[in-house]
Design an enzyme around this catalytic site. Structure first.
Site, PDB file in Angstrom:
ATOM      1  N   THR A 193       0.795  -1.225   0.000  1.00  0.00           N
ATOM      2  CA  THR A 193       0.000   0.000   0.000  1.00  0.00           C
ATOM      3  C   THR A 193       0.820   1.262   0.000  1.00  0.00           C
ATOM      4  O   THR A 193       1.994   1.251   0.310  1.00  0.00           O
ATOM      5  CB  THR A 193      -0.790  -0.016   1.321  1.00  0.00           C
TER       6      THR A 193
ATOM      7  N   ASP B 118      -4.072   4.680  -1.589  1.00  0.00           N
ATOM      8  CA  ASP B 118      -4.315   4.119  -2.921  1.00  0.00           C
ATOM      9  C   ASP B 118      -5.434   3.087  -2.764  1.00  0.00           C
ATOM     10  O   ASP B 118      -6.021   2.970  -1.695  1.00  0.00           O
ATOM     11  CB  ASP B 118      -3.029   3.489  -3.480  1.00  0.00           C
TER      12      ASP B 118
ATOM     13  N   ARG C 179      -5.332  -0.398  -4.122  1.00  0.00           N
ATOM     14  CA  ARG C 179      -5.027  -1.751  -4.628  1.00  0.00           C
ATOM     15  C   ARG C 179      -4.841  -2.721  -3.473  1.00  0.00           C
ATOM     16  O   ARG C 179      -4.076  -2.443  -2.539  1.00  0.00           O
ATOM     17  CB  ARG C 179      -3.746  -1.703  -5.460  1.00  0.00           C
TER      18      ARG C 179
ATOM     19  N   LYS D 148      -9.307   1.876   1.787  1.00  0.00           N
ATOM     20  CA  LYS D 148      -8.325   1.750   2.854  1.00  0.00           C
ATOM     21  C   LYS D 148      -8.459   2.817   3.925  1.00  0.00           C
ATOM     22  O   LYS D 148      -7.712   2.794   4.907  1.00  0.00           O
ATOM     23  CB  LYS D 148      -6.919   1.809   2.270  1.00  0.00           C
TER      24      LYS D 148
ATOM     25  N   GLY E 118      -0.975  -3.277   5.547  1.00  0.00           N
ATOM     26  CA  GLY E 118      -0.622  -4.557   6.152  1.00  0.00           C
ATOM     27  C   GLY E 118      -1.664  -5.584   5.760  1.00  0.00           C
ATOM     28  O   GLY E 118      -2.213  -5.529   4.676  1.00  0.00           O
TER      29      GLY E 118
ATOM     30  N   SER F  30       4.110  -0.183   1.596  1.00  0.00           N
ATOM     31  CA  SER F  30       5.258  -0.458   0.724  1.00  0.00           C
ATOM     32  C   SER F  30       5.625   0.756  -0.116  1.00  0.00           C
ATOM     33  O   SER F  30       6.768   0.934  -0.513  1.00  0.00           O
ATOM     34  CB  SER F  30       4.944  -1.651  -0.186  1.00  0.00           C
TER      35      SER F  30
ATOM     36  N   ASP G 230       5.679   2.202  -6.977  1.00  0.00           N
ATOM     37  CA  ASP G 230       5.683   1.012  -6.135  1.00  0.00           C
ATOM     38  C   ASP G 230       4.760  -0.032  -6.748  1.00  0.00           C
ATOM     39  O   ASP G 230       3.649   0.283  -7.151  1.00  0.00           O
ATOM     40  CB  ASP G 230       5.204   1.379  -4.722  1.00  0.00           C
TER      41      ASP G 230
ATOM     42  N   SER H 222       1.305  -0.853  -4.892  1.00  0.00           N
ATOM     43  CA  SER H 222       0.226   0.136  -4.849  1.00  0.00           C
ATOM     44  C   SER H 222      -0.228   0.428  -6.255  1.00  0.00           C
ATOM     45  O   SER H 222       0.543   0.338  -7.210  1.00  0.00           O
ATOM     46  CB  SER H 222       0.708   1.444  -4.228  1.00  0.00           C
TER      47      SER H 222
END
Lengths: 244, 250
Positions: free
Chosen positions: B17, B33, B35, B49, B63, B145, B182, B185
């Site tokens: 994330t 984000d 995903r 999220k 997480g 991440s 990243d 994400s």
């Protein structure tokens, strides 16, 4: 990575084999960032050499000119970087001995470094570095990177180590074709400042190297201005006394 | 034994994330984000999220998705009960303390990394909470991440006293930096703006990844496009006859 935990009769033999190859780095340098700009290449690196978690050496020059046209910056094991410089010295020497009016340009040096790194990796004895090679020859700008295992590529902006995670997003967003020298330096300093804040092995003493058709010059070392006066840092437990 | 045969245990549904929060002049802005990943597969292209905690407090979670959902739901209920008991608006430090003591007691096994933000009677607050239970109070924060990519944006562009529009723009830039740099994400940007007395949940505030190649004509399946090899017709007939008054006689 090859694990060597054998406890059989071959034990001592394996031990001897292991002392012949690099298992982990000792004195390391952190990220190097490079960008192309209007007149050539700009590469920035700080001057720190960490020994594990100790900041042992604070005046390590991690960028060195190579031949007439290029500059090499390295992160990772400093002794391996010095070894690479010796290999390149020999390469340039042999090139000069031909005395044919031609000199090795950045593309050729990049290829040599790639072969060097890849062959060492194949023997499970890598030179523990990520290299940034930039140069200008006959008006052509060149900026490339070689990793520890021999991954190599050429791009408008490169970074090693932590710079990949922290600096490349900024560079992808803000790099443009044909930036002036001042704009290029400002962009590199922006990235180095983020690295200084967020990379534990970065120090506030950096150099910026400029490579143009006229040659290579590395600036004297200087420090960046940092800002710590956010009001949220002043009294974090303001809303609830006794907490943190 | 199965592991030896090469069977891989199922990977958890994680929100690999980018989540961010920042304090601006009137309050707090949270961003995330959308995903959700299960190992290398994107299992949800547009998940949520940013979780509700209280009308004036929201929490972004990174997480393991189940952990972030469960822990924020639980503390949200606890906060509501607390509101009924005290008759007052919830405070951010209350949510913070409830979350951190829960996570600490599970010694990091509840894999939830949270960015908690809100505005209460004492002012705007922004905190990060790590899976082991430690917390930080910050003017701007990123987790997940994509946190390094987002932090690179914040560290270079944040300053105190941002206006609402500047703050939203910076949050979107940071999340987009995570989305595009990243791999964990992606998809869209959700934003939540919390100020004194008012919260705006801007779901899918930016959609920087639209489907590019959609057939404008659509798809038609006319009769005769598929070759018919053989035909068999079975008429449906009634199997049961129901006669009035024939039910079970007592």
């Amino acid at each position: 990575m090859h694990s060597s935990s054998s406890v059989d009769k071959k034990g001592s033999e394996i031990f001897e084999m292991d002392s012949q190859r690099t298992l982990y780095p000792y004195v390391t340098g952190t990220s190097v960032i490079g960008i192309k700009y209007k007149d050539g290449i700009l590469i920035a690196a700080d001057m720190g050499g960490s020994y594990g978690s100790t900041l042992r050496y604070k005046s390590v020059e991690r960028m060195k000119p190579v031949g007439k046209h290029s500059l090499l910056g390295a992160s990772g094991e400093i002794s391996d970087f010095q070894e690479i410089l010796r290999y390149l010295d020999e390469l340039i020497l042999y090139d000069n001995m031909w005395d044919d009016g031609n000199s090795l340009g950045p593309k050729e040096v990049h290829n040599y470094l790639n072969r060097l790194m890849y062959n060492r990796r194949n023997k499970f004895n890598p030179l523990w570095n990520s290299l940034v090679l930039g140069g200008v020859k006959n008006g052509q700008k060149y900026l490339g990177m070689v990793s520890i295992i021999g991954i190599h590529f050429e791009d408008n902006h490169v970074a090693t180590g932590f710079g990949n995670h922290l600096a490349r997003p900024i560079l992808r967003d803000e790099w443009r074709e044909d930036m002036s020298y001042e704009e290029g330096v400002k962009l590199l300093e922006k990235c180095m400042l983020v690295l200084l804040y967020r990379d534990r092995s970065a120090i506030n003493k950096l150099q910026i190297a400029k490579i143009t058709e006229d040659g290579v010059s590395i600036s004297p070392s200087y420090a960046l201005k940092t800002f710590w006066k956010f009001s949220a840092f002043q009294n974090p437990a303001k809303g609830a006394e006794g907490s943190w | 034994m199965l592991l030896q045969k090469g069977v891989q245990p199922p990977s958890f549904r994680k929100t690999g994330t980018t989540i961010v929060g920042l304090v601006f002049q009137d309050g707090v802005i949270l961003g995330a984000d959308t995903r959700a990943t299960e190992g290398p597969i994107v299992c949800d292209k547009n998940c949520e999220k940013i979780h509700y905690m209280a009308p004036n407090i929201y929490c972004c979670g990174a997480g393991t998705a189940a952990d972030t959902e469960a822990v924020t739901d639980m503390v949200s209920s606890q906060l509501q009960l607390h509101r009924y008991a005290t008759g007052r608006e919830s405070r951010v430090v209350t949510a913070l303390t409830l979350l951190k003591s829960h996570l600490f007691s599970y010694q990091g096994h509840v894999s939830a990394a949270l960015v908690l933000g809100g505005v209460d009677i004492t002012g705007p607050h922004l905190h990060t909470i790590y899976p082991h239970g430690s917390t930080d109070t910050l003017p701007f924060a990123t987790m997940g991440s994509g946190s390094l990519a987002a932090m690179a944006m914040f560290e270079s562009k944040y300053r105190e006293g941002l206006t609402r529009d500047e703050g939203i723009k910076l949050v979107c830039e940071a999340i987009c930096s995570g989305i595009f740099n990243d791999l964990g994400s992606g998809s869209n940007v959700d934003v939540c703006v919390i100020t004194k007395g008012r919260t705006e949940y801007l779901r899918n505030h930016q959609l920087p990844n639209p489907r590019t190649y959609v057939s404008s004509k659509g798809y038609s399946f006319a009769k005769g496009q598929t070759e018919v090899l053989s035909t068999k017709t079975t008429p449906l007939k009634e199997k049961v006859e129901v006669i009035e008054g024939d039910a079970m006689e007592e």
